[in-house]
Design an enzyme around this catalytic site. Structure first.
Site, mmCIF file in Angstrom:
data_model
loop_
_atom_site.group_PDB
_atom_site.id
_atom_site.type_symbol
_atom_site.label_atom_id
_atom_site.label_comp_id
_atom_site.label_asym_id
_atom_site.label_seq_id
_atom_site.Cartn_x
_atom_site.Cartn_y
_atom_site.Cartn_z
ATOM 1 N N SER A 51 0.839 -1.366 -0.077
ATOM 2 C CA SER A 51 -0.245 0.012 0.003
ATOM 3 C C SER A 51 0.775 1.192 0.117
ATOM 4 C CB SER A 51 -1.096 -0.010 1.219
ATOM 5 O OG SER A 51 -1.843 -0.840 1.058
ATOM 6 N N GLY A 231 -2.300 3.846 -4.361
ATOM 7 C CA GLY A 231 -2.996 4.551 -5.596
ATOM 8 C C GLY A 231 -4.277 5.015 -5.344
ATOM 9 N N CYS A 257 -9.129 -2.030 3.220
ATOM 10 C CA CYS A 257 -8.533 -0.624 2.670
ATOM 11 C C CYS A 257 -8.914 -0.546 1.261
ATOM 12 C CB CYS A 257 -6.805 -1.038 2.868
ATOM 13 S SG CYS A 257 -6.060 0.866 2.812
ATOM 14 N N GLN A 261 -12.698 0.356 -0.363
ATOM 15 C CA GLN A 261 -12.956 1.493 -1.418
ATOM 16 C C GLN A 261 -13.577 0.919 -2.737
ATOM 17 O OE1 GLN A 261 -9.099 2.868 -1.364
ATOM 18 N NE2 GLN A 261 -9.178 4.362 0.326
ATOM 19 N N ASN A 299 -3.397 2.440 6.916
ATOM 20 C CA ASN A 299 -2.514 3.103 5.871
ATOM 21 C C ASN A 299 -3.276 3.497 4.715
ATOM 22 O OD1 ASN A 299 -0.675 3.611 3.960
ATOM 23 N ND2 ASN A 299 0.199 1.628 3.779
ATOM 24 N N GLY A 301 -4.544 7.149 1.981
ATOM 25 C CA GLY A 301 -4.607 8.491 1.882
ATOM 26 C C GLY A 301 -6.069 9.001 1.056
ATOM 27 N N HIS A 343 -6.430 -2.048 8.794
ATOM 28 C CA HIS A 343 -5.951 -3.286 8.635
ATOM 29 C C HIS A 343 -6.004 -4.351 9.598
ATOM 30 C CE1 HIS A 343 -3.663 -2.339 4.899
ATOM 31 N NE2 HIS A 343 -3.796 -1.337 5.111
ATOM 32 N N GLU A 345 -5.603 -7.428 10.002
ATOM 33 C CA GLU A 345 -4.428 -8.241 10.225
ATOM 34 C C GLU A 345 -3.138 -7.907 10.828
ATOM 35 O OE1 GLU A 345 -2.820 -5.570 7.360
ATOM 36 O OE2 GLU A 345 -4.884 -6.668 7.198
#
Length: 370
Positions: A51, A231, A257, A261, A299, A301, A343, A345
């Site tokens: 990521s 990305g 994550c 999305q 993590n 953006g 996350h 995990e």
């Protein structure tokens, strides 16, 4: 390569801010989106997390490298960050189980970085100004040359990067006793996600990001797992189309994550780029269904648009971030599909959210009973 610990290095930000320090890793020049991680440990997991592809990481912890590296702590088959910015970089390590130094690890991987700068001041700067592109160099002090190279670094908004980190070929992992078959769409999957599924009796078959849905469906999986990845999610249209087709089959689906999305976009809910994003091991999230809060590893953006989820006929919000009320989890009302932005995990930790894998297993079990 001979270590050159005293080499001068320069960090140039997109807004013209300049920091001078010492080199770490390979001597060279590298650029990417500059962002900061607030985790106090787990640097090897961070550096190998797909990521982070295309990003330069600023660590807010003072010391990096002091416990060395070992192969059990990687999340992928290579270092994914484009550069490291830190305060104190240790060329020596004290952990008995370590297999080498972080310096050697970076040199072999060709990673460029800078240390001995005021990272507190840098983090305050990008916290206020927002994540931005930057370039680090330990081979040239020519500012005009660095400005030209920085201008060539692509911006994260609109950038599709799953194709850069996804597996080039299908592979499998399985437990001694297989209870379920889970097809994994690899947008940048972390190895600990696969370990969590295998530990719960899942045979996983990991597919490249652009695998046609029909090919995954031929394996006749019991459910689907959509992984994390780097990305702009709005540019990852191939995966969105795959998720739409998965939902039509009504099989259990779990997204993490980037996968979260993708589930949102498959339901017509947009994403947007955050000012800084969330990166660290200490983000508080509230589970709205149970009322309990959990400390999470994050993590990302980009984030799902909360306004578009308001009164959505098919999707409900299940988790929110207690710092800024952004969306951290959703589920579909009429299908066995759910996702979280963070996350669960979380290697090396915390482990408050591992129950989400159990929730996915429960859906797989219910689906098999039907």
């Amino acid at each position: 390569m001979k270590k050159q610990t005293s080499t001068e290095a320069i960090l140039l930000l997109e807004d013209g801010t300049v920091y001078k320090g010492k080199s770490l890793g390979r001597i060279g020049t590298s650029g990417g989106e500059l962002c900061f991680n607030t985790g106090m440990t787990g640097y090897q997991e961070i550096f190998t997390d797909p990521s982070y592809f295309g990003q330069m990481v600023v660590t807010t912890v003072s010391h990096v490298g002091n416990y060395g590296v070992q192969h059990q702590e990687v999340e992928s088959n290579r270092i994914q960050i484009s550069g490291l910015v830190c305060k104190d970089f240790s060329h020596h390590f004290s952990r008995k189980t370590a297999e080498g130094s972080l310096q050697d690890y970076f040199e072999k991987a060709g990673v460029v970085g800078i240390c001995e700068i005021d990272t507190r001041a840098l983090v305050r700067h990008i916290r206020d100004k927002g994540a931005m592109n930057a370039i680090v160099s330990s081979e040239t002090t020519d500012m005009e040359e660095l400005r030209k190279k920085l201008a060539e670094v692509p911006h994260m908004a609109g950038l599709e990067l799953a194709s850069k980190v996804s597996t080039p070929a299908i592979y499998e992992q399985k437990p001694d006793e297989v209870k379920y078959r889970v097809a994994v769409l690899d947008l940048g999957v972390k190895q600990n996600s696969l370990k969590n599924l295998v530990a719960r009796g899942c045979e996983v078959k990991v597919y490249p990001y652009n695998t046609p849905f029909e090919e995954m469906e031929q394996w006749n999986p019991d459910g689907y797992f959509i992984s994390n990845g780097p990305g702009d999610p709005a540019a990852t249209t191939i995966a969105v189309n795959s998720v739409k087709q998965m939902l039509q089959k009504n099989r259990p689906l779990f997204g993490i994550c980037m996968g979260h999305q993708m589930l949102a976009q498959a339901n017509g809910v947009a994403t947007y780029k955050m000012h800084n994003g969330h990166r660290g091991l200490n983000h508080p999230v509230k589970n709205l269904r149970t009322g309990r809060s959990e400390i999470t590893s994050q993590n990302h953006g980009f984030v799902v648009d909360a306004e578009q989820l308001r009164n959505h006929p098919e999707v409900e919000v299940t988790h929110i971030n207690l710092n800024d009320n952004t969306i951290e989890g959703i589920r579909m009302k009429s299908k066995p599909a759910f996702s979280v932005q963070y996350h669960p995990e979380s290697s090396p930790g915390p482990h408050d959210s591992e129950y989400l894998f159990d929730d996915f297993i429960a859906l797989l079990e219910q689906s098999k009973i039907k």
